[in-house]
Design a protein around this motif. Structure first.
Motif, PDB file in Angstrom:
ATOM      1  N   LEU A  92       0.763  -1.377  -0.044  1.00 28.47           N
ATOM      2  CA  LEU A  92      -0.121   0.218   0.138  1.00 28.47           C
ATOM      3  C   LEU A  92       0.926   1.262  -0.016  1.00 28.47           C
ATOM      4  N   VAL A  93       0.643   2.192  -0.959  1.00 29.83           N
ATOM      5  CA  VAL A  93       1.519   3.186  -1.009  1.00 29.83           C
ATOM      6  C   VAL A  93       0.567   4.289  -1.271  1.00 29.83           C
ATOM      7  N   GLN A  94       0.842   5.687  -0.933  1.00 29.13           N
ATOM      8  CA  GLN A  94       0.228   6.874  -1.140  1.00 29.13           C
ATOM      9  C   GLN A  94       0.333   7.387  -2.717  1.00 29.13           C
ATOM     10  N   PRO A  95      -0.689   7.875  -3.158  1.00 26.97           N
ATOM     11  CA  PRO A  95      -0.278   8.681  -4.531  1.00 26.97           C
ATOM     12  C   PRO A  95       0.950   9.635  -4.580  1.00 26.97           C
ATOM     13  N   GLY A  96       1.847   9.442  -5.555  1.00 27.71           N
ATOM     14  CA  GLY A  96       3.170  10.141  -5.357  1.00 27.71           C
ATOM     15  C   GLY A  96       4.200   9.359  -4.920  1.00 27.71           C
ATOM     16  N   GLY A  97       4.110   8.157  -4.336  1.00 27.86           N
ATOM     17  CA  GLY A  97       5.061   7.537  -3.702  1.00 27.86           C
ATOM     18  C   GLY A  97       5.858   6.540  -4.608  1.00 27.86           C
ATOM     19  N   SER A  98       6.614   5.564  -4.145  1.00 30.77           N
ATOM     20  CA  SER A  98       7.370   4.673  -5.132  1.00 30.77           C
ATOM     21  C   SER A  98       7.230   3.474  -4.443  1.00 30.77           C
ATOM     22  N   LEU A  99       7.566   2.517  -5.302  1.00 35.59           N
ATOM     23  CA  LEU A  99       7.504   1.046  -4.961  1.00 35.59           C
ATOM     24  C   LEU A  99       8.906   0.290  -5.744  1.00 35.59           C
ATOM     25  N   ARG A 100       9.518  -0.520  -5.327  1.00 41.86           N
ATOM     26  CA  ARG A 100      10.396  -1.360  -6.181  1.00 41.86           C
ATOM     27  C   ARG A 100       9.931  -2.927  -6.157  1.00 41.86           C
ATOM     28  N   PHE A 157       9.575  -8.957 -25.335  1.00 39.04           N
ATOM     29  CA  PHE A 157       8.137  -8.824 -26.219  1.00 39.04           C
ATOM     30  C   PHE A 157       7.408  -9.907 -25.246  1.00 39.04           C
ATOM     31  N   TYR A 158       6.215  -9.277 -24.974  1.00 40.00           N
ATOM     32  CA  TYR A 158       5.350 -10.196 -24.026  1.00 40.00           C
ATOM     33  C   TYR A 158       4.262 -10.858 -25.080  1.00 40.00           C
ATOM     34  N   ARG A 159       3.843 -11.934 -24.754  1.00 33.85           N
ATOM     35  CA  ARG A 159       2.865 -12.777 -25.429  1.00 33.85           C
ATOM     36  C   ARG A 159       1.697 -13.112 -24.383  1.00 33.85           C
ATOM     37  N   GLN A 160       0.792 -13.267 -24.460  1.00 39.16           N
ATOM     38  CA  GLN A 160      -0.262 -13.626 -23.584  1.00 39.16           C
ATOM     39  C   GLN A 160      -0.053 -14.920 -22.940  1.00 39.16           C
ATOM     40  N   ASP A 161       0.445 -15.974 -23.492  1.00 30.83           N
ATOM     41  CA  ASP A 161       0.728 -17.156 -22.951  1.00 30.83           C
ATOM     42  C   ASP A 161       1.954 -17.205 -22.431  1.00 30.83           C
ATOM     43  N   ASP A 162       2.828 -16.356 -22.031  1.00 33.39           N
ATOM     44  CA  ASP A 162       4.065 -16.394 -21.509  1.00 33.39           C
ATOM     45  C   ASP A 162       3.953 -17.055 -19.939  1.00 33.39           C
ATOM     46  N   ALA A 163       4.511 -17.497 -19.514  1.00 34.18           N
ATOM     47  CA  ALA A 163       4.701 -17.905 -18.040  1.00 34.18           C
ATOM     48  C   ALA A 163       4.860 -16.749 -17.298  1.00 34.18           C
ATOM     49  N   ARG A 164       3.841 -16.829 -15.952  1.00 36.63           N
ATOM     50  CA  ARG A 164       4.039 -15.558 -15.210  1.00 36.63           C
ATOM     51  C   ARG A 164       3.988 -16.045 -13.773  1.00 36.63           C
ATOM     52  N   GLY A 165       4.282 -15.331 -12.950  1.00 33.72           N
ATOM     53  CA  GLY A 165       4.316 -15.744 -11.489  1.00 33.72           C
ATOM     54  C   GLY A 165       3.120 -15.581 -10.848  1.00 33.72           C
ATOM     55  N   GLN A 166       2.755 -15.568  -9.657  1.00 36.41           N
ATOM     56  CA  GLN A 166       1.403 -15.565  -8.732  1.00 36.41           C
ATOM     57  C   GLN A 166       1.175 -13.932  -8.617  1.00 36.41           C
ATOM     58  N   GLY A 167       2.040 -13.047  -8.695  1.00 33.74           N
ATOM     59  CA  GLY A 167       1.744 -11.696  -8.817  1.00 33.74           C
ATOM     60  C   GLY A 167       2.089 -11.077  -7.330  1.00 33.74           C
ATOM     61  N   THR A 168       2.093  -9.696  -7.394  1.00 28.92           N
ATOM     62  CA  THR A 168       2.205  -8.969  -6.176  1.00 28.92           C
ATOM     63  C   THR A 168       1.318  -7.684  -6.175  1.00 28.92           C
ATOM     64  N   GLN A 169       0.708  -7.449  -5.301  1.00 27.38           N
ATOM     65  CA  GLN A 169      -0.542  -6.574  -5.130  1.00 27.38           C
ATOM     66  C   GLN A 169      -0.026  -5.076  -4.976  1.00 27.38           C
ATOM     67  N   VAL A 170      -0.194  -4.184  -5.946  1.00 32.17           N
ATOM     68  CA  VAL A 170       0.043  -2.995  -5.404  1.00 32.17           C
ATOM     69  C   VAL A 170      -1.088  -1.942  -5.553  1.00 32.17           C
ATOM     70  N   THR A 171      -1.368  -1.394  -4.149  1.00 27.67           N
ATOM     71  CA  THR A 171      -2.555  -0.635  -3.983  1.00 27.67           C
ATOM     72  C   THR A 171      -1.944   0.742  -3.767  1.00 27.67           C
ATOM     73  N   VAL A 172      -2.672   1.793  -4.428  1.00 29.85           N
ATOM     74  CA  VAL A 172      -2.198   3.232  -4.382  1.00 29.85           C
ATOM     75  C   VAL A 172      -3.349   4.016  -3.877  1.00 29.85           C
ATOM     76  N   SER A 173      -3.365   4.493  -2.743  1.00 31.15           N
ATOM     77  CA  SER A 173      -4.356   5.067  -2.173  1.00 31.15           C
ATOM     78  C   SER A 173      -4.050   5.923  -0.845  1.00 31.15           C
ATOM     79  N   SER A 174      -4.924   7.249  -0.918  1.00 28.16           N
ATOM     80  CA  SER A 174      -4.613   8.157   0.405  1.00 28.16           C
ATOM     81  C   SER A 174      -5.575   7.658   1.437  1.00 28.16           C
TER      82      SER A 174
END
Length: 121
Positions: free
Chosen positions: A11-19, A104-121
């Motif tokens: 969770l990060v505020q608008p204008g913030g940064s994440l890596r 180059f990204y293709r729709q059937d490329d293998a992906r991980g489980q993902g990480t949630q990014v939430t931008v909110s004040s």
């Protein structure tokens, strides 16, 4: 077996940064292009950025100038630095393994489980 494990979201505020980070295993990471994509609520997968095996990078218009993709082939790790985050950047971010060395990204490329990014004040 290809494994991709993302981390760094939060969770990060608008204008913030994440890596964001993605640790890869099960394949020769240094030989493949990699990508970041995201899934926005109630939308499909959006391509964010791609990088070749040697570091040539490409960006979607909505992230150009605010994001930087990079990789450390010695650590089998892909990164996405996101700055000046906006509420519309809220999404699950996935890394994806390319089919070859190009950025180059293709729709059937293998992906991980993902990480949630939430931008909110």
């Amino acid at each position: 077996e290809v494994q991709l494990v993302e981390s760094g979201g939060g969770l990060v505020q608008p204008g913030g940064s994440l890596r964001l980070s993605c640790v890869a295993s099960g394949f020769n990471f240094s030989a493949y292009g990699m990508s970041w994509v995201r899934q926005v609520p109630r939308k499909g997968i959006e391509w964010v950025s791609s990088i070749s095996n040697q570091g040539n990078d490409l960006y979607a218009d909505f992230v150009r100038g605010r994001g930087t993709i990079s990789r450390d082939n010695a650590k089998n790790t892909l990164y996405l630095q996101l700055n000046d985050l906006r509420t519309e950047d809220t999404a699950i971010y996935y890394c994806a393994k390319g089919a070859n060395h190009v950025p180059f990204y293709r729709q059937d490329d293998a992906r991980g489980q993902g990480t949630q990014v939430t931008v909110s004040s």
